[in-house]
Design a protein around this motif. Structure first.
Motif, PDB file in Angstrom:
ATOM      1  N   GLY A   1     -75.195  -4.295  -2.053  1.00 45.44           N
ATOM      2  CA  GLY A   1     -73.992  -5.109  -2.167  1.00 45.44           C
ATOM      3  C   GLY A   1     -72.822  -4.356  -2.774  1.00 45.44           C
ATOM      4  N   LEU A   2     -73.095  -3.549  -3.794  1.00 43.43           N
ATOM      5  CA  LEU A   2     -72.025  -2.765  -4.414  1.00 43.43           C
ATOM      6  C   LEU A   2     -71.448  -1.763  -3.426  1.00 43.43           C
ATOM      7  N   ASN A   3     -72.325  -1.100  -2.685  1.00 39.44           N
ATOM      8  CA  ASN A   3     -71.855  -0.124  -1.695  1.00 39.44           C
ATOM      9  C   ASN A   3     -71.100  -0.790  -0.552  1.00 39.44           C
ATOM     10  N   ALA A   4     -71.415  -2.052  -0.294  1.00 35.49           N
ATOM     11  CA  ALA A   4     -70.728  -2.795   0.773  1.00 35.49           C
ATOM     12  C   ALA A   4     -69.404  -3.388   0.301  1.00 35.49           C
ATOM     13  N   GLY A   5     -69.104  -3.249  -0.984  1.00 38.87           N
ATOM     14  CA  GLY A   5     -67.851  -3.762  -1.520  1.00 38.87           C
ATOM     15  C   GLY A   5     -67.840  -5.250  -1.790  1.00 38.87           C
TER      16      GLY A   5
END
Length: 290
Positions: free
Chosen positions: A194-198
């Motif tokens: 989720g963090l990498n997906a923004g």
């Protein structure tokens, strides 16, 4: 009714558990390897402290133990100044240590030779559960001993159950830790994704925690994981000890635990990065470092 109780081991779990017993009106005598901790406990809860397990267990009706591992357990039970040196016939030993099923059977046999009952009784719920008297306890041993101690452990347990003969409690705790390992790794990977997906992961957790993905780990650890806070909770060192016990037992009973073995190695990565005392939710740190 007041019961004479000994409590051996006053770590982050044992200290509050013994305190709940004292608050319930029982006469509690404690022992801890670091004597200053036992003295602190006795001053806070108006109990007694002794400098050996044998002295603490003398004349006790029930002897509770909460120490680190198999070797610690053997030492406090059958060492030169151990519990069995003074335990009276008819006493009951209740062991809250997370240890192997083998050592539970071994110490049960030794205890029975002196007319002392032994129950293996590992707990789940962590430090917060111990402090709030909300632990879950899984037990192995004979039914008559369980019946005697059940109303007493209710002072710090929200739920307890006898699951079978000696060793059954430890085997159940292994299942508990196997489940936790997989869930924490899944949560870490989801947050990493989720963090990498923004995404706003706090908002996402608010949504998915209302559905089938919900778990205790998600409810209690997702926010601290997102904040990078791990200086609390159940240490990685202890989780690796527990998973090692489970993997060893799996080899004996023919179980295949590929996910557990993998997550155990992920925790080894966290240890190599200096996270030995981090909470188990720190699995996210190794993903962020890749």
């Amino acid at each position: 009714m007041t019961t004479k109780i000994a409590f051996i081991g006053l770590g982050v779990m044992g200290f509050p558990m013994a305190g709940h017993l004292a608050k319930a009106g029982h006469k509690v005598t404690v022992y801890n390897r670091t004597q200053s901790k036992a003295q602190e406990w006795s001053a806070r809860f108006d109990g007694l402290s002794k400098n050996t397990p044998a002295k603490a267990a003398n004349d006790a009706d029930i002897i509770f133990i909460c120490v680190g591992n198999d070797d610690d357990l053997r030492s406090v039970v059958c060492g030169e100044s151990g519990i069995l040196a003074t335990a009276k016939e008819g006493a009951i030993i209740v062991d809250h240590t997370t240890a192997s099923a083998d050592v539970a059977r071994e110490l049960s046999t030794l205890s029975a030779q002196q007319g002392v009952a032994f129950l293996d009784a590992p707990v789940s719920g962590g430090q917060a559960g111990a402090e709030n008297g909300q632990l879950t306890i899984m037990l192995g041993g004979d039914a008559s001993s369980f019946t005697q101690i059940e109303p007493i452990i209710a002072s710090y347990a929200k739920f307890s159950r006898l699951l079978g003969p000696i060793g059954s409690g430890q085997l159940a705790k292994m299942m508990n830790q196997i489940c936790i390992a997989g869930v924490v790794q899944g949560l870490a990977e989801a947050l990493h994704f989720g963090l990498n997906a923004g995404l706003d992961c706090e908002s996402v957790i608010d949504v998915i925690s209302q559905g089938a993905a919900q778990s205790w780990q998600m409810e209690n650890r997702s926010n601290t994981m997102l904040a990078g806070k791990y200086d609390f909770g159940f240490a990685v060192d202890w989780m690796r000890k527990d998973l090692g016990i489970a993997l060893d037992e799996a080899r004996k009973n023919g179980s295949t635990l590929p996910l557990t073995a993998l997550v155990d190695q992920f925790y080894a990565d966290v240890q190599r990065e200096g996270g030995n005392r981090f909470d188990t939710s720190s699995l996210l740190t190794r993903l962020k470092s890749h």
